[in-house]
Write an enzyme that holds these catalytic residues in place. Structure first.
Site, short mmCIF file in Angstrom:
data_model
loop_
_atom_site.label_atom_id
_atom_site.label_comp_id
_atom_site.label_asym_id
_atom_site.label_seq_id
_atom_site.Cartn_x
_atom_site.Cartn_y
_atom_site.Cartn_z
N SER A 15 -4.22 -45.38 -22.80
CA SER A 15 -4.34 -46.82 -23.07
C SER A 15 -3.90 -47.17 -24.50
CB SER A 15 -5.78 -47.28 -22.82
OG SER A 15 -6.68 -46.59 -23.67
N GLU A 85 -10.70 -38.77 -30.65
CA GLU A 85 -11.38 -38.00 -29.58
C GLU A 85 -12.88 -37.83 -29.87
OE1 GLU A 85 -9.67 -37.38 -26.93
OE2 GLU A 85 -7.58 -37.21 -27.58
N CYS A 144 -1.13 -49.06 -8.85
CA CYS A 144 -0.62 -50.40 -8.48
C CYS A 144 0.31 -51.00 -9.53
CB CYS A 144 -1.79 -51.35 -8.18
SG CYS A 144 -2.76 -51.77 -9.63
N VAL A 165 -10.05 -30.60 -21.28
CA VAL A 165 -8.89 -31.06 -22.06
C VAL A 165 -7.62 -31.01 -21.21
CG1 VAL A 165 -7.44 -30.47 -24.06
CG2 VAL A 165 -9.93 -30.40 -24.26
N GLY A 166 -6.78 -32.02 -21.32
CA GLY A 166 -5.52 -32.03 -20.57
C GLY A 166 -4.81 -33.35 -20.68
N CYS A 175 -6.84 -48.71 -12.25
CA CYS A 175 -7.72 -49.87 -12.29
C CYS A 175 -8.94 -49.56 -11.41
CB CYS A 175 -6.98 -51.12 -11.80
SG CYS A 175 -6.66 -51.12 -10.02
N CYS A 178 -8.17 -49.29 -7.53
CA CYS A 178 -7.44 -48.06 -7.18
C CYS A 178 -8.35 -46.84 -7.36
CB CYS A 178 -6.16 -47.94 -7.99
SG CYS A 178 -4.95 -49.21 -7.52
P1 ADP Z 1 -4.52 -42.56 -25.61
O1 ADP Z 1 -4.94 -41.95 -26.92
O2 ADP Z 1 -5.35 -43.76 -25.24
O3 ADP Z 1 -4.48 -41.56 -24.49
P2 ADP Z 1 -1.86 -42.76 -26.77
O4 ADP Z 1 -1.90 -43.69 -27.93
O5 ADP Z 1 -1.84 -41.28 -27.08
O6 ADP Z 1 -3.06 -43.13 -25.76
O7 ADP Z 1 -0.58 -43.02 -25.88
C1 ADP Z 1 -0.23 -44.31 -25.47
C2 ADP Z 1 1.19 -44.24 -24.92
O8 ADP Z 1 1.19 -43.54 -23.69
C3 ADP Z 1 1.78 -45.58 -24.58
O9 ADP Z 1 2.35 -46.19 -25.71
C4 ADP Z 1 2.85 -45.22 -23.55
O10 ADP Z 1 4.06 -44.86 -24.19
C5 ADP Z 1 2.31 -43.95 -22.91
N1 ADP Z 1 1.81 -44.10 -21.52
C6 ADP Z 1 1.89 -43.16 -20.56
N2 ADP Z 1 1.30 -43.56 -19.42
C7 ADP Z 1 0.81 -44.80 -19.64
C8 ADP Z 1 0.07 -45.75 -18.86
N3 ADP Z 1 -0.28 -45.49 -17.61
N4 ADP Z 1 -0.27 -46.92 -19.43
C9 ADP Z 1 0.08 -47.19 -20.69
N5 ADP Z 1 0.77 -46.33 -21.50
C10 ADP Z 1 1.13 -45.15 -20.99
P1 TMP Z 2 -6.67 -39.22 -24.51
O1 TMP Z 2 -7.69 -40.28 -24.25
O2 TMP Z 2 -6.16 -39.23 -25.91
O3 TMP Z 2 -5.59 -39.20 -23.51
O4 TMP Z 2 -7.41 -37.81 -24.43
C1 TMP Z 2 -8.54 -37.59 -23.62
C2 TMP Z 2 -8.91 -36.13 -23.59
O5 TMP Z 2 -10.16 -35.99 -22.91
C3 TMP Z 2 -7.92 -35.23 -22.82
O6 TMP Z 2 -7.87 -33.95 -23.44
C4 TMP Z 2 -8.58 -35.05 -21.46
C5 TMP Z 2 -10.05 -35.11 -21.80
N1 TMP Z 2 -10.94 -35.64 -20.74
C6 TMP Z 2 -12.14 -34.99 -20.48
O7 TMP Z 2 -12.45 -33.95 -21.06
N2 TMP Z 2 -12.98 -35.52 -19.53
C7 TMP Z 2 -12.70 -36.68 -18.87
O8 TMP Z 2 -13.51 -37.11 -18.04
C8 TMP Z 2 -11.45 -37.35 -19.15
C9 TMP Z 2 -11.10 -38.61 -18.45
C10 TMP Z 2 -10.59 -36.78 -20.10
MG MG Z 3 -5.60 -40.09 -27.60
ZN ZN Z 4 -4.53 -50.26 -9.60
#
Ligand code: ADP
Ligand code: TMP
Ligand code: MG
Ligand code: ZN
Length: 196
Positions: A15, A85, A144, A165-166, A175, A178
């Site tokens: 997000s 995180e 969606c 982690v992944g 959403c 979904c």
């Molecule tokens: P988060 O830390 O919340 O996981 P990031 O800031 O690391 O998010 O990454 C956001 C980027 O991921 C967006 O700018 C976009 O390029 C990419 N992205 C990949 N899948 C999606 C998705 N389903 N919705 C929005 N952005 C996405």
């Molecule tokens: P992100 O929000 O930057 O994409 O990273 C989320 C991290 O948290 C990613 O390593 C996956 C992990 N995770 C969990 O350990 N448990 C969860 O329930 C979810 C949704 C993500």
């Molecule tokens: Mg992140």
């Molecule tokens: Zn949806």
């Protein structure tokens, strides 16, 4: 002394939480204000000593396993502290963050609010309550295509529990509707597997 500000950025995976955190880092960097960034040691997805977003922007960060390590690693003249995180750091993070804020430091935290099982991550919940500002981000729903993704869904079946982690190989952002549909489908296919 003037209090610092606590900003907490939450939302599902993809997000833009990390990107938003990094955009605030840039503001302090451009203003030549001293800051430090931290991340939990457990998050080794991209690089150990950087906070990295899914689109690969990054900043140097100190990996920590306990919240107290933040206080040990600062010099005392930082204007801001960034922590990514936060869901992986224990709830004592609240005390560290509140101490920093009281000492005039701005604190920016980001992390998941909900697990893929729709349970809260306690550290994120507590910090959201103490925050001066909560930014709730959305993702594009993988199913969606609407910009209404508020929860992460795990696409692989394993017994690893809620901390796992992944990235794209394991999780999608969806959403609410979904999420309900996918879980129903999963339950139905489990039922079928039990029958045959
Ligand atoms: P988060 O830390 O919340 O996981 P990031 O800031 O690391 O998010 O990454 C956001 C980027 O991921 C967006 O700018 C976009 O390029 C990419 N992205 C990949 N899948 C999606 C998705 N389903 N919705 C929005 N952005 C996405
Ligand atoms: P992100 O929000 O930057 O994409 O990273 C989320 C991290 O948290 C990613 O390593 C996956 C992990 N995770 C969990 O350990 N448990 C969860 O329930 C979810 C949704 C993500
Ligand atoms: Mg992140
Ligand atoms: Zn949806």
């Amino acid at each position: 002394m003037k209090s610092g500000r606590l900003v907490v950025i939450v939302g599902p995976m993809y997000s833009g939480k990390t990107s938003e955190l990094l955009s605030y880092v840039e503001i302090y960097d451009l203003g030549k204000k001293k800051f430090k960034a931290f991340k939990p040691l457990i998050d080794n997805r991209y690089e150990d000593t950087y906070i990295v977003s899914h689109n690969k922007t990054k900043v140097n960060a100190i990996p920590i396993s306990k919240p107290e390590e933040i206080l040990k690693n600062i010099d005392g003249d930082e204007k801001a502290i960034f922590i990514d995180e936060i869901q992986f750091i224990n709830e004592n993070l609240k005390d560290v963050v509140i101490t920093l804020r009281k000492n005039g430091v701005d604190v920016y935290c980001s992390g998941l609010d909900l697990t893929f099982k729709n349970n809260v991550f306690p550290t994120t919940s507590v910090l959201m309550s103490y925050a001066d500002e909560v930014i709730k981000k959305k993702a594009v729903c993988h199913e969606c295509g609407e910009y209404t993704g508020t929860i992460s869904y795990k696409i692989v079946e394993d017994e690893k529990g809620e901390i796992d982690v992944g990235g794209f190989e394991k999780y999608i952002a969806v959403c609410r509707d979904c999420y309900t549909k996918l879980n129903k489908k999963k339950e139905e296919s489990k039922k079928m597997n039990r029958l045959f």
